[in-house]
Write a protein that holds these residues in place. Sequence first.
Motif, PDB file in Angstrom:
ATOM      1  N   GLY A 159       0.782  -1.221   0.000  1.00 45.21           N
ATOM      2  CA  GLY A 159       0.000   0.000   0.000  1.00 45.21           C
ATOM      3  C   GLY A 159       0.813   1.270   0.000  1.00 45.21           C
ATOM      4  O   GLY A 159       0.255   2.365   0.127  1.00 45.21           O
ATOM      5  N   ALA A 176      -3.775   6.254  -1.063  1.00 44.89           N
ATOM      6  CA  ALA A 176      -5.114   6.448  -0.509  1.00 44.89           C
ATOM      7  C   ALA A 176      -5.973   5.222  -0.780  1.00 44.89           C
ATOM      8  O   ALA A 176      -5.997   4.693  -1.890  1.00 44.89           O
ATOM      9  N   GLU A 177      -6.685   4.772   0.249  1.00 43.04           N
ATOM     10  CA  GLU A 177      -7.579   3.616   0.119  1.00 43.04           C
ATOM     11  C   GLU A 177      -8.824   3.867   0.970  1.00 43.04           C
ATOM     12  O   GLU A 177      -8.729   3.930   2.203  1.00 43.04           O
ATOM     13  N   PRO A 178      -9.989   4.072   0.348  1.00 46.80           N
ATOM     14  CA  PRO A 178     -10.231   4.030  -1.097  1.00 46.80           C
ATOM     15  C   PRO A 178      -9.651   5.250  -1.794  1.00 46.80           C
ATOM     16  O   PRO A 178      -9.225   6.213  -1.149  1.00 46.80           O
ATOM     17  N   ALA A 179      -9.633   5.208  -3.129  1.00 44.23           N
ATOM     18  CA  ALA A 179      -9.110   6.326  -3.911  1.00 44.23           C
ATOM     19  C   ALA A 179      -9.920   7.588  -3.640  1.00 44.23           C
ATOM     20  O   ALA A 179     -11.130   7.545  -3.384  1.00 44.23           O
ATOM     21  N   ASP A 236     -11.873  11.063  -4.148  1.00 42.18           N
ATOM     22  CA  ASP A 236     -12.831  11.578  -5.136  1.00 42.18           C
ATOM     23  C   ASP A 236     -12.422  13.013  -5.469  1.00 42.18           C
ATOM     24  O   ASP A 236     -12.801  13.964  -4.775  1.00 42.18           O
TER      25      ASP A 236
END
Length: 264
Positions: free
Chosen positions: A52, A109-112, A114
């Motif tokens: 990650g 970043a997780e989740p990506a 916006d």
Amino acid sequence: MADAFYLPDPADPDRFVSTELTRGPWSPDAQHAGPPSALLGHVIERCEPRPGFQVGRVAVEILGPVPLAPLTARAEVVRSGRSVELIQATLSSERGPVMQATAWRLKLAEPALDLPVEFLPTGAMTLPAETAAERFPSDQAIGFHTGIEYRFTTGSFATPGPAMCWIRLKHPIVAGTTPSPLERTLAAADSGNGVSAVLDWSKYLFINTDLTVTLHRHPIGEWVCLDAVTHPQPHGIGLAESALFDETGPLGRSTQTLLIAPRS
């Protein structure tokens, strides 16, 4: 001819034997800075890897000519953290350190995120398949110039000034491994001052003392494109800078500080 730029030493995981493919344009006994920069990237990525995370910047300092000789490459985390960490790597010959690098490794970043689409990097380039290969002008039969492929979309080695050039490794950096996206980028980025040269190679030296590569993403595929320009100055200090692309769009930027001098 060797089928890799470096051969690992089975007796020492930190030791790598340099092959003739690393040879640079300035001396038959010294390496082009692209392969050893990529070798530093090789050990940086293998230093306490963290899922990650991804390297976002590498700054390479060239401490002197890198000989065509066995090299020791080591890396360590010198500043750890939950989201960012700093890695330091050193490349040494039997005479001592010849290159050093620092790299920032950042958490993805997780989740990506916006983000507004209109502000995301975009851009299209003429693809390498649509251009012809060009040979680097060198007196050396074997060297870095024979271990990679150049394809210009604008400019050429024979035309001074800014240029756009696709670069692809023909061989792995380290035998027995597949070049990573970071290795491919570091090997290619060090050619910015060469593909955009503005001075006569037979009359001037324009040697870079460093290479800094900043990536907002890593390349996809084998090809890396340099949209390169060189800025010389009469006092003998110059700058080469390149916008970096792959076949899907922009990657980041690279810069090189140049020492410019007449050939003796």
